[in-house]
Structure formats: C-alpha cells, structure tokens
Motif scaffolding. Structure first.
Motif, PDB file in Angstrom:
ATOM      1  N   THR A 221      32.342 -47.883 -48.787  1.00 56.13           N
ATOM      2  CA  THR A 221      32.082 -47.616 -47.368  1.00 56.13           C
ATOM      3  C   THR A 221      30.983 -48.527 -46.848  1.00 56.13           C
ATOM      4  O   THR A 221      31.067 -49.054 -45.731  1.00 56.13           O
TER       5      THR A 221
ATOM      6  N   HIS B 172      38.142 -41.152 -46.512  1.00 55.61           N
ATOM      7  CA  HIS B 172      37.108 -40.358 -45.838  1.00 55.61           C
ATOM      8  C   HIS B 172      37.452 -40.124 -44.370  1.00 55.61           C
ATOM      9  O   HIS B 172      38.178 -40.889 -43.746  1.00 55.61           O
TER      10      HIS B 172
ATOM     11  N   LEU C 207      31.114 -38.149 -34.509  1.00 55.93           N
ATOM     12  CA  LEU C 207      31.237 -37.622 -35.866  1.00 55.93           C
ATOM     13  C   LEU C 207      30.007 -37.858 -36.723  1.00 55.93           C
ATOM     14  O   LEU C 207      29.635 -37.011 -37.540  1.00 55.93           O
ATOM     15  N   ASP C 208      29.403 -39.046 -36.573  1.00 55.05           N
ATOM     16  CA  ASP C 208      28.429 -39.421 -37.599  1.00 55.05           C
ATOM     17  C   ASP C 208      27.483 -40.516 -37.115  1.00 55.05           C
ATOM     18  O   ASP C 208      27.684 -41.102 -36.041  1.00 55.05           O
TER      19      ASP C 208
ATOM     20  N   ALA D 140      35.016 -40.972 -32.778  1.00 55.65           N
ATOM     21  CA  ALA D 140      34.815 -41.705 -34.026  1.00 55.65           C
ATOM     22  C   ALA D 140      34.402 -43.136 -33.676  1.00 55.65           C
ATOM     23  O   ALA D 140      34.571 -43.581 -32.536  1.00 55.65           O
TER      24      ALA D 140
ATOM     25  N   PHE E 124      25.688 -46.359 -34.663  1.00 61.66           N
ATOM     26  CA  PHE E 124      26.836 -45.848 -33.917  1.00 61.66           C
ATOM     27  C   PHE E 124      26.445 -45.504 -32.476  1.00 61.66           C
ATOM     28  O   PHE E 124      27.296 -45.489 -31.591  1.00 61.66           O
TER      29      PHE E 124
ATOM     30  N   GLY F 246      34.108 -47.340 -35.559  1.00 64.18           N
ATOM     31  CA  GLY F 246      34.908 -48.193 -36.437  1.00 64.18           C
ATOM     32  C   GLY F 246      35.810 -49.128 -35.661  1.00 64.18           C
ATOM     33  O   GLY F 246      35.999 -49.000 -34.446  1.00 64.18           O
ATOM     34  N   ALA F 247      36.387 -50.063 -36.379  1.00 66.51           N
ATOM     35  CA  ALA F 247      37.220 -51.105 -35.766  1.00 66.51           C
ATOM     36  C   ALA F 247      38.484 -50.521 -35.139  1.00 66.51           C
ATOM     37  O   ALA F 247      38.951 -50.996 -34.098  1.00 66.51           O
ATOM     38  N   THR F 248      39.054 -49.494 -35.750  1.00 66.25           N
ATOM     39  CA  THR F 248      40.298 -48.910 -35.247  1.00 66.25           C
ATOM     40  C   THR F 248      40.127 -48.383 -33.825  1.00 66.25           C
ATOM     41  O   THR F 248      41.061 -48.447 -33.017  1.00 66.25           O
TER      42      THR F 248
ATOM     43  N   GLY G  25      39.278 -41.605 -37.367  1.00 68.73           N
ATOM     44  CA  GLY G  25      39.828 -42.712 -38.133  1.00 68.73           C
ATOM     45  C   GLY G  25      39.915 -42.245 -39.573  1.00 68.73           C
ATOM     46  O   GLY G  25      39.603 -41.090 -39.890  1.00 68.73           O
ATOM     47  N   ILE G  26      40.320 -43.124 -40.440  1.00 67.93           N
ATOM     48  CA  ILE G  26      40.344 -42.780 -41.868  1.00 67.93           C
ATOM     49  C   ILE G  26      39.798 -43.967 -42.655  1.00 67.93           C
ATOM     50  O   ILE G  26      40.126 -45.122 -42.346  1.00 67.93           O
ATOM     51  N   GLY G  27      38.958 -43.690 -43.630  1.00 68.11           N
ATOM     52  CA  GLY G  27      38.456 -44.757 -44.481  1.00 68.11           C
ATOM     53  C   GLY G  27      39.508 -45.142 -45.504  1.00 68.11           C
ATOM     54  O   GLY G  27      40.403 -44.351 -45.823  1.00 68.11           O
TER      55      GLY G  27
ATOM     56  N   ASN H 111      31.373 -51.409 -43.903  1.00 67.70           N
ATOM     57  CA  ASN H 111      30.528 -51.406 -42.705  1.00 67.70           C
ATOM     58  C   ASN H 111      29.554 -52.582 -42.653  1.00 67.70           C
ATOM     59  O   ASN H 111      28.753 -52.687 -41.727  1.00 67.70           O
TER      60      ASN H 111
ATOM     61  N   GLY I 123      35.169 -39.038 -40.809  1.00 70.71           N
ATOM     62  CA  GLY I 123      33.743 -39.099 -40.503  1.00 70.71           C
ATOM     63  C   GLY I 123      33.131 -39.902 -41.634  1.00 70.71           C
ATOM     64  O   GLY I 123      33.658 -40.944 -42.027  1.00 70.71           O
ATOM     65  N   PHE I 124      32.046 -39.401 -42.203  1.00 70.93           N
ATOM     66  CA  PHE I 124      31.512 -40.016 -43.418  1.00 70.93           C
ATOM     67  C   PHE I 124      31.632 -39.041 -44.584  1.00 70.93           C
ATOM     68  O   PHE I 124      30.838 -39.064 -45.520  1.00 70.93           O
TER      69      PHE I 124
HETATM   70  C1  GLP Z   1      33.799 -45.462 -40.688  1.00 71.47           C
HETATM   71  C2  GLP Z   1      33.412 -44.243 -39.830  1.00 71.47           C
HETATM   72  C3  GLP Z   1      34.614 -43.422 -39.487  1.00 71.47           C
HETATM   73  C4  GLP Z   1      35.762 -44.359 -39.247  1.00 71.47           C
HETATM   74  C5  GLP Z   1      36.203 -44.968 -40.569  1.00 71.47           C
HETATM   75  C6  GLP Z   1      37.234 -46.075 -40.435  1.00 71.47           C
HETATM   76  O1  GLP Z   1      32.916 -45.780 -41.682  1.00 71.47           O
HETATM   77  N1  GLP Z   1      32.391 -43.381 -40.333  1.00 71.47           N
HETATM   78  O2  GLP Z   1      34.341 -42.595 -38.365  1.00 71.47           O
HETATM   79  O3  GLP Z   1      36.848 -43.676 -38.703  1.00 71.47           O
HETATM   80  O4  GLP Z   1      35.080 -45.374 -41.316  1.00 71.47           O
HETATM   81  O5  GLP Z   1      36.679 -47.216 -39.861  1.00 71.47           O
HETATM   82  P1  GLP Z   1      37.535 -48.470 -39.384  1.00 71.47           P
HETATM   83  O6  GLP Z   1      38.280 -48.048 -38.175  1.00 71.47           O
HETATM   84  O7  GLP Z   1      36.526 -49.546 -39.089  1.00 71.47           O
HETATM   85  O8  GLP Z   1      38.439 -48.833 -40.507  1.00 71.47           O
END
Ligand code: GLP
Length: 258
Positions: A166, A143, A71-72, A40, A85, A42-44, A137-139, A170, A145-146
């Motif tokens: 979303t 969400h 994932l995406d 995945a 990505f 993202g910041a996490t 991760g989780i949005g 981003n 992935g996306f």
């Molecule tokens: C993003 C990605 C996910 C990611 C999630 C959380 O948009 N598509 O793969 O896990 O949203 O992102 P973050 O870790 O930046 O909060």
C-alpha cells in the motif's frame, strides 16, 4: 450475518466507469434533498470527481445540501501537504463544488490522540444520521479504505499500520518511498458496512485478482473487500480489465458496454 450478491456492472473501460459512477451520484443528488456521502481517494476516483465538478459547473447538480465523510487519511501528514487526502479532496472536488464549508469531513491525521480522533469521527458520522452512499475503491491487496488484509470485520475507525504494498502504491504522491507514512486512520469495516448503500469502483488489470477475491473468494479478513458480501446494497462498477478474473460474469441485462 447473511450473505448477499452485489449488483455487478461491467463497462468497457475506465472512462465509461467514471461516467457511470458520476451519473449514479448525480442522479442521487438530484433525487434527494440532503445526502450524506462517503468519499474515497486514489487514482480510480479522480475521473469520477472530474465529472462531478463538470456537472456542478454546468449547473446539472449541486452539493449545497451534501455532507460528506472521507474514508481515511495518513497519520502525521499535514492537510496542506500534497500527499494528504485533505489536499487530494481539495484539489479534485471540494475546491470546485458548492459544498458548504464544515460539511466535508476527513479524519484528522495530525491529531495528537488518534484513538480519540477516531472516536470523534465515529460520533460525527452517527450524529449525521449515517452515510447514505459510500464510494469505495479497492486496493490490489483487497483493502477498502485503509483496512488492510487481516482487518477485523467488527473494526471501527482506528489507526492502522499500512502494508508495504500500500505504501508503494501511494508513493507517487510523496517525494520518495521513505516519506510515505507507515500509519493511517481509517473507517473500520463495520463502519463501512453501516453505510446504507455502497458503490465500489474498480478499474484496470491490477485490480482483477482483488475484485475476484472480493466477489467470489472466501469471505474473511484475508480479503477485506469480501466483507461487502455481508451488505445488502452494494453496487460494483468495474471495467473489463478489472473484471477479467471473475469466473461468473453478470447476466447480459446487467452488463453495459461503453
Ligand atoms: C488507497 C485508498 C483507498 C483507495 C484504494 C485504491 O490507498 N486508501 O481509499 O480506494 O487505495 O486506490 P487507487 O484508486 O489509487 O488504486
């Protein structure tokens, strides 16, 4: 499909989450010869990848026998551009570990025919024998992935329109909100549920409501991450802030503090 309770581990803060997640992945890579991972962005995930890079540099782990599937990816964003990505993975992981070129796959958001690219990606995952361990991760909207709210649990890799929330989340990786793509290509929920094991990572209070909905709310497309309760091998690793809205805390023997 039968429901399952994910294993939930709550640690003190985001640093402790990253350490535990990296340790989990390192242990897996050391115990098995060839592993197919799902990655995945993202910041996490950034501090998790930083620890995997450090472990590789220290000689504690090797990615030589690893294959991976991300994932995406955004649609219409070139791999070399900073918001992609592809760029993220190169910067945070692939550019620093000993993974064999060609074994790290990411959906091609520049493909002329995204439906054909999605089918090709599904076939590649199948040809690799599936994903052994998928990082998620989780949005804040639930969400994975996306797969935005409303995504069918039978969905496979496909093009999806991104929610405004979303796109805003981003926006930091793009010059301005207007340049954040409207569409992405993502593994589907069914694709995700076929991974043999899943590690979901959540940190920070902005994920608390989504995590509680995923683990304790109704199972259904309104919260895509709730689909994970249909999988029998999901490990949720989160910090106290992300766990704050859970009504049922895991038992003490499941809980670690930083
Ligand atoms: C993003 C990605 C996910 C990611 C999630 C959380 O948009 N598509 O793969 O896990 O949203 O992102 P973050 O870790 O930046 O909060």
């Amino acid at each position: 499909m039968r429901q399952h309770a994910p294993q939930i581990e709550i640690v003190g803060n985001a640093t402790a989450v990253a350490e535990r997640a990296a340790a989990h992945i390192v242990a897996r890579l050391r115990n098995e010869h060839a592993v197919t991972l799902g990655f995945a962005t993202g910041a996490t995930m950034r501090p998790v990848y930083a620890r995997l890079v450090a472990a590789t540099r220290a000689g504690d782990v090797s990615f030589r026998a690893v294959s991976s599937f991300n994932l995406d990816e955004f649609v219409g964003v070139a791999p070399q551009s900073p918001g992609s990505f592809h760029g993220y993975m190169q910067e945070h992981l692939f550019g620093h570990v000993d993974m064999e070129a060609g074994r790290a796959r990411i959906p091609d958001g520049m493909a002329g025919d995204i439906a054909a690219e999605a089918a090709r990606y599904e076939a590649l995952i199948a040809a690799a024998g599936g994903i052994d361990l998928l990082l998620l991760g989780i949005g804040a909207n639930g969400h994975i992935g996306f797969n935005e709210p409303g995504s069918d649990f039978a969905s496979r890799t496909r093009e999806i329109k991104l929610d405004e929330a979303t796109r805003i989340a981003n926006a930091g990786n793009f010059p301005h909100l207007a340049s954040v793509p409207e569409r992405a290509i993502t593994m589907g929920i069914a694709t995700i549920l076929e991974a043999r094991s899943i590690l979901l990572i959540a940190t920070g209070s902005e994920k608390a409501a989504a995590l509680a909905a995923a683990i304790e709310g109704p199972i259904g497309p309104a919260c895509p991450a709730s689909a994970l309760r249909l999988h029998d091998n999901v490990h949720v690793l989160c910090d106290e802030a992300a766990a704050a809205a859970l009504a049922n805390r895991p038992h003490n023997n499941n809980r670690r503090t930083a």
